[in-house]
Scaffold this motif. Structure first.
Motif, PDB file in Angstrom:
ATOM      1  N   LEU A  26      -2.763 -44.298  36.682  1.00 67.14           N
ATOM      2  CA  LEU A  26      -3.705 -44.555  35.586  1.00 67.14           C
ATOM      3  C   LEU A  26      -4.399 -45.902  35.762  1.00 67.14           C
ATOM      4  CD1 LEU A  26      -1.772 -43.263  32.461  1.00 67.14           C
ATOM      5  CD2 LEU A  26      -3.823 -42.285  33.490  1.00 67.14           C
ATOM      6  N   ASP A  27      -3.645 -46.911  36.167  1.00 63.93           N
ATOM      7  CA  ASP A  27      -4.241 -48.223  36.407  1.00 63.93           C
ATOM      8  C   ASP A  27      -5.297 -48.151  37.505  1.00 63.93           C
ATOM      9  OD1 ASP A  27      -2.657 -49.357  34.459  1.00 63.93           O
ATOM     10  OD2 ASP A  27      -1.166 -50.140  35.884  1.00 63.93           O
ATOM     11  N   ALA A  28      -5.002 -47.420  38.580  1.00 66.63           N
ATOM     12  CA  ALA A  28      -5.958 -47.284  39.683  1.00 66.63           C
ATOM     13  C   ALA A  28      -7.209 -46.534  39.221  1.00 66.63           C
ATOM     14  CB  ALA A  28      -5.311 -46.566  40.855  1.00 66.63           C
ATOM     15  N   LEU A  29      -7.039 -45.474  38.457  1.00 67.60           N
ATOM     16  CA  LEU A  29      -8.192 -44.721  37.950  1.00 67.60           C
ATOM     17  C   LEU A  29      -9.030 -45.570  36.998  1.00 67.60           C
ATOM     18  CD1 LEU A  29      -6.579 -41.232  37.319  1.00 67.60           C
ATOM     19  CD2 LEU A  29      -8.355 -41.767  38.982  1.00 67.60           C
ATOM     20  N   ASN A  30      -8.374 -46.300  36.120  1.00 67.51           N
ATOM     21  CA  ASN A  30      -9.106 -47.154  35.182  1.00 67.51           C
ATOM     22  C   ASN A  30      -9.865 -48.250  35.911  1.00 67.51           C
ATOM     23  OD1 ASN A  30      -8.598 -45.890  32.726  1.00 67.51           O
ATOM     24  ND2 ASN A  30      -6.594 -46.852  32.563  1.00 67.51           N
ATOM     25  N   ALA A  31      -9.268 -48.819  36.950  1.00 70.79           N
ATOM     26  CA  ALA A  31      -9.955 -49.847  37.738  1.00 70.79           C
ATOM     27  C   ALA A  31     -11.192 -49.264  38.417  1.00 70.79           C
ATOM     28  CB  ALA A  31      -9.004 -50.443  38.776  1.00 70.79           C
ATOM     29  N   GLU A  32     -11.083 -48.067  38.958  1.00 70.56           N
ATOM     30  CA  GLU A  32     -12.239 -47.430  39.602  1.00 70.56           C
ATOM     31  C   GLU A  32     -13.326 -47.099  38.587  1.00 70.56           C
ATOM     32  OE1 GLU A  32     -14.839 -45.968  42.384  1.00 70.56           O
ATOM     33  OE2 GLU A  32     -13.097 -47.260  42.608  1.00 70.56           O
ATOM     34  N   LEU A  33     -12.936 -46.608  37.428  1.00 66.18           N
ATOM     35  CA  LEU A  33     -13.931 -46.340  36.381  1.00 66.18           C
ATOM     36  C   LEU A  33     -14.644 -47.620  35.962  1.00 66.18           C
ATOM     37  CD1 LEU A  33     -12.044 -43.755  34.169  1.00 66.18           C
ATOM     38  CD2 LEU A  33     -14.106 -43.353  35.497  1.00 66.18           C
ATOM     39  N   ASP A  34     -13.891 -48.696  35.791  1.00 69.66           N
ATOM     40  CA  ASP A  34     -14.505 -49.983  35.442  1.00 69.66           C
ATOM     41  C   ASP A  34     -15.493 -50.413  36.521  1.00 69.66           C
ATOM     42  OD1 ASP A  34     -13.035 -50.074  33.111  1.00 69.66           O
ATOM     43  OD2 ASP A  34     -11.504 -51.427  33.929  1.00 69.66           O
ATOM     44  N   ARG A  35     -15.132 -50.217  37.798  1.00 70.71           N
ATOM     45  CA  ARG A  35     -16.020 -50.577  38.903  1.00 70.71           C
ATOM     46  C   ARG A  35     -17.301 -49.745  38.861  1.00 70.71           C
ATOM     47  NH1 ARG A  35     -17.646 -49.430  43.777  1.00 70.71           N
ATOM     48  NH2 ARG A  35     -16.569 -47.458  43.958  1.00 70.71           N
ATOM     49  N   GLN A  36     -17.168 -48.447  38.627  1.00 66.18           N
ATOM     50  CA  GLN A  36     -18.337 -47.563  38.574  1.00 66.18           C
ATOM     51  C   GLN A  36     -19.237 -47.907  37.390  1.00 66.18           C
ATOM     52  OE1 GLN A  36     -19.360 -45.245  40.758  1.00 66.18           O
ATOM     53  NE2 GLN A  36     -17.658 -45.745  42.095  1.00 66.18           N
ATOM     54  N   ILE A  37     -18.644 -48.208  36.253  1.00 69.38           N
ATOM     55  CA  ILE A  37     -19.433 -48.575  35.070  1.00 69.38           C
ATOM     56  C   ILE A  37     -20.207 -49.866  35.342  1.00 69.38           C
ATOM     57  CG2 ILE A  37     -19.238 -49.407  32.692  1.00 69.38           C
ATOM     58  CD1 ILE A  37     -16.926 -47.320  32.391  1.00 69.38           C
ATOM     59  N   ALA A  38     -19.582 -50.818  36.013  1.00 66.57           N
ATOM     60  CA  ALA A  38     -20.266 -52.072  36.344  1.00 66.57           C
ATOM     61  C   ALA A  38     -21.448 -51.818  37.266  1.00 66.57           C
ATOM     62  CB  ALA A  38     -19.281 -53.045  36.992  1.00 66.57           C
ATOM     63  N   VAL A  39     -21.307 -50.899  38.202  1.00 70.18           N
ATOM     64  CA  VAL A  39     -22.414 -50.569  39.113  1.00 70.18           C
ATOM     65  C   VAL A  39     -23.566 -49.946  38.333  1.00 70.18           C
ATOM     66  CG1 VAL A  39     -23.114 -49.035  40.988  1.00 70.18           C
ATOM     67  CG2 VAL A  39     -20.988 -50.342  41.171  1.00 70.18           C
ATOM     68  N   VAL A  40     -23.259 -49.019  37.463  1.00 66.17           N
ATOM     69  CA  VAL A  40     -24.305 -48.328  36.692  1.00 66.17           C
ATOM     70  C   VAL A  40     -25.019 -49.291  35.753  1.00 66.17           C
ATOM     71  CG1 VAL A  40     -24.681 -46.585  34.907  1.00 66.17           C
ATOM     72  CG2 VAL A  40     -23.228 -46.065  36.855  1.00 66.17           C
ATOM     73  N   ASN A  41     -24.289 -50.236  35.196  1.00 64.79           N
ATOM     74  CA  ASN A  41     -24.873 -51.160  34.226  1.00 64.79           C
ATOM     75  C   ASN A  41     -25.476 -52.412  34.855  1.00 64.79           C
ATOM     76  OD1 ASN A  41     -24.256 -49.540  32.033  1.00 64.79           O
ATOM     77  ND2 ASN A  41     -22.226 -50.406  31.815  1.00 64.79           N
ATOM     78  N   ASP A  42     -25.533 -52.485  36.165  1.00 64.45           N
ATOM     79  CA  ASP A  42     -26.102 -53.640  36.853  1.00 64.45           C
ATOM     80  C   ASP A  42     -27.612 -53.669  36.606  1.00 64.45           C
ATOM     81  OD1 ASP A  42     -26.972 -55.627  38.526  1.00 64.45           O
ATOM     82  OD2 ASP A  42     -26.074 -54.795  40.347  1.00 64.45           O
ATOM     83  N   PRO A  43     -28.107 -54.700  35.918  1.00 62.75           N
ATOM     84  CA  PRO A  43     -29.547 -54.738  35.601  1.00 62.75           C
ATOM     85  C   PRO A  43     -30.432 -54.922  36.834  1.00 62.75           C
ATOM     86  CG  PRO A  43     -28.482 -56.774  34.932  1.00 62.75           C
ATOM     87  CD  PRO A  43     -27.386 -55.847  35.392  1.00 62.75           C
ATOM     88  N   ASP A  44     -29.883 -55.415  37.922  1.00 67.14           N
ATOM     89  CA  ASP A  44     -30.675 -55.623  39.134  1.00 67.14           C
ATOM     90  C   ASP A  44     -30.740 -54.386  40.012  1.00 67.14           C
ATOM     91  OD1 ASP A  44     -31.182 -58.278  38.459  1.00 67.14           O
ATOM     92  OD2 ASP A  44     -29.286 -58.918  39.339  1.00 67.14           O
ATOM     93  N   ARG A  45     -30.035 -53.341  39.654  1.00 67.62           N
ATOM     94  CA  ARG A  45     -30.004 -52.129  40.473  1.00 67.62           C
ATOM     95  C   ARG A  45     -31.245 -51.285  40.189  1.00 67.62           C
ATOM     96  NH1 ARG A  45     -25.642 -48.873  42.984  1.00 67.62           N
ATOM     97  NH2 ARG A  45     -26.519 -46.810  43.214  1.00 67.62           N
TER      98      ARG A  45
END
Length: 55
Positions: A26-45
């Motif tokens: 669960l910790d690994a999945l949550n960390a990956e989800l957090d990483r993906q959310i950060a990528v999607v929400n990157d204003p410079d992307r």
């Protein structure tokens, strides 16, 4: 699945299966989800979308 599980799946569209994943998984999945959310929400992307339709 028993009758109640079938009913709940039909009603809700999913089943809850407790204790399928370990805390580490669960910790690994949550960390990956957090990483993906950060990528999607990157204003410079810059996002490009193609829906398959040409003018």
């Amino acid at each position: 699945m028993n009758e109640q599980e079938w009913y709940l799946f039909d009603l809700q569209g999913y089943l809850v299966v407790e204790n399928v994943l370990t805390a580490a998984q669960l910790d690994a999945l949550n960390a990956e989800l957090d990483r993906q959310i950060a990528v999607v929400n990157d204003p410079d992307r810059t996002w490009f979308r193609w829906d398959g339709l040409l003018p």
